[in-house]
Design an enzyme around this catalytic site. Structure first.
Site, PDB file in Angstrom:
ATOM      1  N   LYS A 176       0.842  -1.200   0.000  1.00  0.00           N
ATOM      2  CA  LYS A 176       0.000   0.000   0.000  1.00  0.00           C
ATOM      3  C   LYS A 176       0.880   1.255   0.000  1.00  0.00           C
ATOM      4  O   LYS A 176       1.968   1.263   0.571  1.00  0.00           O
ATOM      5  CB  LYS A 176      -0.871  -0.053   1.262  1.00  0.00           C
ATOM      6  CG  LYS A 176      -1.867   1.052   1.462  1.00  0.00           C
ATOM      7  CD  LYS A 176      -2.636   0.749   2.745  1.00  0.00           C
ATOM      8  CE  LYS A 176      -3.745   1.766   2.994  1.00  0.00           C
ATOM      9  NZ  LYS A 176      -4.524   1.372   4.208  1.00  0.00           N
TER      10      LYS A 176
ATOM     11  N   SER B  78      -9.231   1.156   2.639  1.00  0.00           N
ATOM     12  CA  SER B  78      -8.314   2.070   1.981  1.00  0.00           C
ATOM     13  C   SER B  78      -7.204   1.360   1.200  1.00  0.00           C
ATOM     14  O   SER B  78      -6.386   2.009   0.559  1.00  0.00           O
ATOM     15  CB  SER B  78      -7.674   3.007   3.018  1.00  0.00           C
ATOM     16  OG  SER B  78      -6.916   2.278   3.969  1.00  0.00           O
TER      17      SER B  78
ATOM     18  N   SER C  88      -9.740  -1.724   6.301  1.00  0.00           N
ATOM     19  CA  SER C  88      -9.043  -1.344   5.073  1.00  0.00           C
ATOM     20  C   SER C  88      -8.327  -2.472   4.350  1.00  0.00           C
ATOM     21  O   SER C  88      -7.929  -2.305   3.202  1.00  0.00           O
ATOM     22  CB  SER C  88      -8.031  -0.230   5.369  1.00  0.00           C
ATOM     23  OG  SER C  88      -8.707   0.941   5.762  1.00  0.00           O
TER      24      SER C  88
END
Length: 587
Positions: free
Chosen positions: A152, A227, A251
């Site tokens: 990420k 996310s 997330s």
């Protein structure tokens, strides 16, 4: 006279140009292979929900002609252990494996806008170093020798931006690696890319002004989640073997649900989290609620393969980690005495009533497990304390008032993303930071909830009546259209409680799940429940948008019982697949 464009626009153009330049010309798709409606990054934010048709791009990497038959085999036919073994036995070179995944990641990005920082050149250089080491010494660098992984965007990688989609943080390369990146590289893994996230890292649709909107490769009408949405899209498209994200409200699990793959949120301290960017106040998590890092993969086995190597070593790399042990081999094919594996079914959190297809798939899994040898299934009554978890989690997430992030947005003239704007009173706003007494009160309430919910694991009876794992909804609704994800109570609550939690895909949404003409008749529970029901109300949502979407369940275990979570995911996945119901993202 037209006003000057806000500062973020020029920065976004520079950033997108740098990203495009990092993809070799020979890896770029011909325009006719990119479905109409891709739109520019800026248009994807404002026009996406209106313009995206029902398009599945999962098969394009196989049919586009850019990947050779061998590269297709490398990226599709192996699990983690088999791929690493092929490289350590010199049946495949690390360079050809990494190049295949870099190429597929580039293709995936052109179809979904999932990447922020392609690391292709440095990944290929690292691959050659690993091959050279194996030739010279006859031994691999580590147990994940050559494994292509992605992270990420919030994880720092030395020499690369950690902009997390904020223009104010662009073109400020990190000066060191996140601890997890160092750990992965020490194991021999090769980080091939960083992936897209939502604005503020706090929404459930991965969309920002810097890189645009990440699209769901299964259907561009559905959200890719957030996310860790870029990771979800990349892993689903076989552009990375394993992706690593973070989870504070869901997330990791939400993108896994949206793409029909597997996500694992461990307990605090199992995987190094430090070395994150994002513009937040350093040290905030030590006072509020601790986000954790974890993997996303295409199988339970791949989750276990990386956890088995990371958990025992995490304390050596992360100051936020504790000593860990991960047994091998995993759960046997058939369970044996002295007792059954007890799985509880928790149908609701008491705050949001799941929509009918969510309740149905939960019931189906329970029925399958009741017929599975070695498994005992029990119903878990909803503890009253569950209703209170989301409010306490939300309060702890917002102890700083959110001013730092809003300051960064305002400094570049950035507007809020559609998901934020649609949340109304639930959306982001500048608040007053809490004082120490207010924070202490929230933590005291958290302790009360943790203590009360211990009873859930013994059915309120005695310690001898232990529940090994609990299955519950991942969300109150199926995978929704863009910017429509409603609430995180089913995921944030288990971060508050520090319970390991995983997403497990079960099957696809079918015609029989539509229940056209039928409305929910259960009593309305409150504001969050009302928002959730909008996704089933025919006046607001055409239910047919859910057809073929992946339906998942969430599995949780008690605090620090991460290996037991892996066991439970194996047991349930094996039972469901043996029953013929599985919807892992198919090519």
């Amino acid at each position: 006279m037209a006003s000057a464009e806000p500062p973020y626009v020029a920065i976004a153009r520079r950033k997108q140009a740098a990203l495009a330049a990092s993809i070799p010309a020979q890896w770029k798709l011909p325009e006719h292979l990119i479905p109409a409606g891709m739109l520019t990054p800026a248009e994807s934010i404002t026009e996406g929900p209106k313009q995206y048709g029902r398009v599945n791009v999962m098969n394009i990497p196989r049919t586009c002609g850019l990947l050779t038959p061998k590269e297709l085999d490398i990226t599709e036919k192996y699990d983690v252990r088999a791929l690493v073994l092929s490289m350590t036995e010199s049946k495949l070179t690390v360079e050809e494996v990494v190049e295949a995944f870099c190429k597929r990641a580039a293709i995936s990005h052109q179809l979904t806008r999932c990447l922020t920082e392609p690391l292709f050149d440095r990944a290929l250089n690292r691959a050659r170093e690993l091959d050279d080491h194996l030739r010279r010494t006859g031994t691999p660098v580590g147990p994940l020798h050559g494994l292509p992984v992605s992270v990420k965007d919030s994880f720092n990688v030395k020499g690369v931006d950690t902009s997390v989609g904020l223009a104010a943080l662009a073109f400020q390369p990190a000066t060191s690696n996140a601890a997890l990146v160092d750990l992965l590289e020490s194991l021999g893994a090769v980080v091939i890319a960083k992936t897209n996230v939502p604005q503020t890292l706090a929404t459930l649709d991965s969309c920002n002004n810097l890189f645009g909107r990440t699209l769901n490769p299964l259907n561009r009408q559905w959200t890719a989640g957030g996310s860790t949405g870029g990771e979800g899209a990349l892993v689903a498209m076989c552009g990375s073997m394993v992706g690593f994200g973070t989870d504070i409200g869901g997330s990791i699990r939400v993108p896994a649900m949206c793409q029909g793959i597997y996500g694992f949120k461990p307990s605090e301290g199992r995987i190094p989290f430090g070395g994150q960017g994002g513009g937040g106040i350093p040290g905030k998590s030590r006072m509020s609620i601790q986000a954790v890092a974890g993997p996303i993969a295409r199988s339970v086995a791949d989750l276990g393969a990386v956890m088995a190597e990371i958990v025992p070593r995490a304390e050596l790399f992360g100051e936020d980690c504790i000593p860990g042990f991960w047994p091998t081999p995993s759960v046997p094919a058939t369970l044996s005495p002295p007792r059954n594996f007890t799985i509880g079914i928790l149908k609701t959190d008491g705050l949001v009533t799941p929509l009918p297809p969510i309740t149905r798939v939960l019931d189906e899994v329970a029925q399958i497990l009741r017929r599975t040898p070695g498994v005992e299934v029990v119903d878990i009554p909803t503890p009253p304390a569950m209703r209170k978890c989301q409010a306490v989690a939300g309060g702890l997430m917002g102890i700083d008032g959110g001013s730092n992030t809003l300051d960064l947005l305002e400094s570049m003239g950035e507007s809020l993303m559609p998901w934020h704007l649609q949340q109304g009173k639930f959306g982001p706003k500048r608040g007053k930071p809490l004082d120490i007494f207010q924070v202490a009160d929230l933590q005291a309430r958290r302790s009360e909830l943790e203590r009360e919910l211990l009873k859930m694991w013994t059915l309120g009876l005695s310690p001898e009546r232990r529940v090994d794992a609990i299955i519950c909804p991942m969300a109150g609704h199926p995978v929704p259209p863009l910017d429509s994800y409603k609430g995180v109570g089913y995921t944030s609550s288990f971060v508050l409680l520090d319970y390991p939690a995983g997403n497990l895909p079960i099957r696809s949404f079918t015609e029989s799940d539509l229940e056209l003409g039928q409305a929910m008749d259960t009593p309305l529970l409150g504001g969050w429940d009302k928002m959730n029901r909008q996704l089933w109300d025919k006046k607001v949502t055409d239910r047919r948008v859910y057809l073929d979407s992946p339906l998942s369940v969430q599995i949780i275990t008690p605090k620090q019982r991460d290996y037991e979570l892996f066991q439970a995911m194996e047991i349930v996945d094996r039972a469901v697949q043996g029953h013929g119901n599985t919807t892992q993202a198919k090519l």
